[in-house]
Design a protein around this motif. Structure first.
Motif, PDB file in Angstrom:
ATOM      1  N   MET A  34     -29.251   9.140  -5.163  1.00  0.00           N
ATOM      2  CA  MET A  34     -29.321  10.565  -5.944  1.00  0.00           C
ATOM      3  C   MET A  34     -29.942  11.620  -5.152  1.00  0.00           C
ATOM      4  SD  MET A  34     -29.035   9.452  -8.729  1.00  0.00           S
ATOM      5  CE  MET A  34     -30.214  10.100  -9.872  1.00  0.00           C
ATOM      6  N   GLY A  35     -29.498  12.939  -5.888  1.00  0.00           N
ATOM      7  CA  GLY A  35     -29.460  14.573  -5.409  1.00  0.00           C
ATOM      8  C   GLY A  35     -30.103  15.367  -6.217  1.00  0.00           C
ATOM      9  N   TRP A  36     -30.743  16.183  -5.485  1.00  0.00           N
ATOM     10  CA  TRP A  36     -31.025  17.460  -6.581  1.00  0.00           C
ATOM     11  C   TRP A  36     -30.932  19.139  -5.973  1.00  0.00           C
ATOM     12  CZ3 TRP A  36     -33.660  17.283 -10.536  1.00  0.00           C
ATOM     13  CH2 TRP A  36     -35.131  16.106 -11.355  1.00  0.00           C
ATOM     14  N   ILE A  51     -31.642  11.766  -1.730  1.00  0.00           N
ATOM     15  CA  ILE A  51     -31.635  10.452  -1.318  1.00  0.00           C
ATOM     16  C   ILE A  51     -30.863   9.382  -1.380  1.00  0.00           C
ATOM     17  CG2 ILE A  51     -33.033   9.757  -3.628  1.00  0.00           C
ATOM     18  CD1 ILE A  51     -35.752   9.290  -1.810  1.00  0.00           C
ATOM     19  N   SER A  52     -31.477   8.552  -0.216  1.00  0.00           N
ATOM     20  CA  SER A  52     -30.696   7.089  -0.986  1.00  0.00           C
ATOM     21  C   SER A  52     -30.935   6.616  -1.635  1.00  0.00           C
ATOM     22  CB  SER A  52     -30.512   6.336   0.695  1.00  0.00           C
ATOM     23  OG  SER A  52     -31.644   5.919   1.357  1.00  0.00           O
ATOM     24  N   ARG A  53     -29.607   5.425  -1.978  1.00  0.00           N
ATOM     25  CA  ARG A  53     -30.338   3.953  -3.201  1.00  0.00           C
ATOM     26  C   ARG A  53     -31.368   3.626  -2.657  1.00  0.00           C
ATOM     27  NH1 ARG A  53     -24.848   0.102  -2.593  1.00  0.00           N
ATOM     28  NH2 ARG A  53     -26.833  -0.701  -4.284  1.00  0.00           N
ATOM     29  N   THR A  57     -33.951   6.615   3.440  1.00  0.00           N
ATOM     30  CA  THR A  57     -33.703   7.825   3.546  1.00  0.00           C
ATOM     31  C   THR A  57     -33.342   9.069   2.614  1.00  0.00           C
ATOM     32  OG1 THR A  57     -30.948   7.038   3.881  1.00  0.00           O
ATOM     33  CG2 THR A  57     -32.148   6.641   5.606  1.00  0.00           C
ATOM     34  N   PHE A  58     -33.527  10.150   3.634  1.00  0.00           N
ATOM     35  CA  PHE A  58     -33.545  11.228   2.866  1.00  0.00           C
ATOM     36  C   PHE A  58     -33.387  12.916   3.794  1.00  0.00           C
ATOM     37  CE2 PHE A  58     -37.883  11.748   4.008  1.00  0.00           C
ATOM     38  CZ  PHE A  58     -38.051  10.751   4.165  1.00  0.00           C
ATOM     39  N   ASP A  59     -33.143  14.046   2.719  1.00  0.00           N
ATOM     40  CA  ASP A  59     -32.932  15.130   3.476  1.00  0.00           C
ATOM     41  C   ASP A  59     -33.427  16.374   2.187  1.00  0.00           C
ATOM     42  OD1 ASP A  59     -30.455  15.938   5.562  1.00  0.00           O
ATOM     43  OD2 ASP A  59     -32.356  16.671   5.680  1.00  0.00           O
ATOM     44  N   ALA A 105     -26.941   6.190   2.965  1.00  0.00           N
ATOM     45  CA  ALA A 105     -25.837   7.168   2.596  1.00  0.00           C
ATOM     46  C   ALA A 105     -26.891   7.924   1.160  1.00  0.00           C
ATOM     47  CB  ALA A 105     -24.702   6.467   2.518  1.00  0.00           C
ATOM     48  N   TYR A 106     -26.408   9.008   1.752  1.00  0.00           N
ATOM     49  CA  TYR A 106     -27.113  10.124   1.140  1.00  0.00           C
ATOM     50  C   TYR A 106     -25.664  11.106   1.192  1.00  0.00           C
ATOM     51  CZ  TYR A 106     -29.404  12.327   4.547  1.00  0.00           C
ATOM     52  OH  TYR A 106     -30.317  12.260   5.726  1.00  0.00           O
TER      53      TYR A 106
END
Length: 126
Positions: A34-36, A51-53, A57-59, A105-106
């Motif tokens: 998911m992303g914003w 953010i990953s499933r 992991t996130f950024d 992954a993201y």
């Protein structure tokens, strides 16, 4: 087709906080990273956080790092964006997005995302 529904936007004073939420009615939330993203009139939609499933992991974009926090509750099928120390410059329509991808992954590029919500307006003003 996955439907995404954002909520939590509104008017807040500078220095205040808001928490945005995004749910996927009828979808399997854990299938998706998911992303914003956010967008202001006349500008391209820009990356905010992802953010990953599995949620490990996130950024963040450089402008939101340290002030925004992305998280997800897979049991509640809900994505969150906690926004603190808000400034007028973050005023925008905020969108959540989803993409079917492997567990850790993201993506930061909007072109990678398959599904988008309708957006929620965030206005920071005194």
């Amino acid at each position: 087709q996955v439907r995404l529904v954002e909520s939590g936007g509104g008017l807040v004073q500078p220095g205040g906080s808001l928490t945005l939420s995004c749910v996927t009615p009828g979808g399997t939330f854990t299938d998706y990273a998911m992303g914003w993203f956010r967008q202001t009139p006349g500008k391209e939609r820009e990356f905010v956080a992802a953010i990953s499933r599995v949620g490990i992991t996130f950024d963040y974009s450089d402008s939101t790092k340290g002030r925004f926090t992305i998280s997800r509750d897979n049991a509640k099928s809900t994505l969150y964006l906690q926004m603190n120390s808000l400034v007028p410059e973050v005023t925008a329509v905020y969108y959540c997005a989803a993409v079917s991808v492997g567990g850790f992954a993201y993506y930061k590029s909007r072109s990678e995302y398959e599904y988008w919500g309708q957006g929620t307006q965030v206005t920071v003003s005194s």
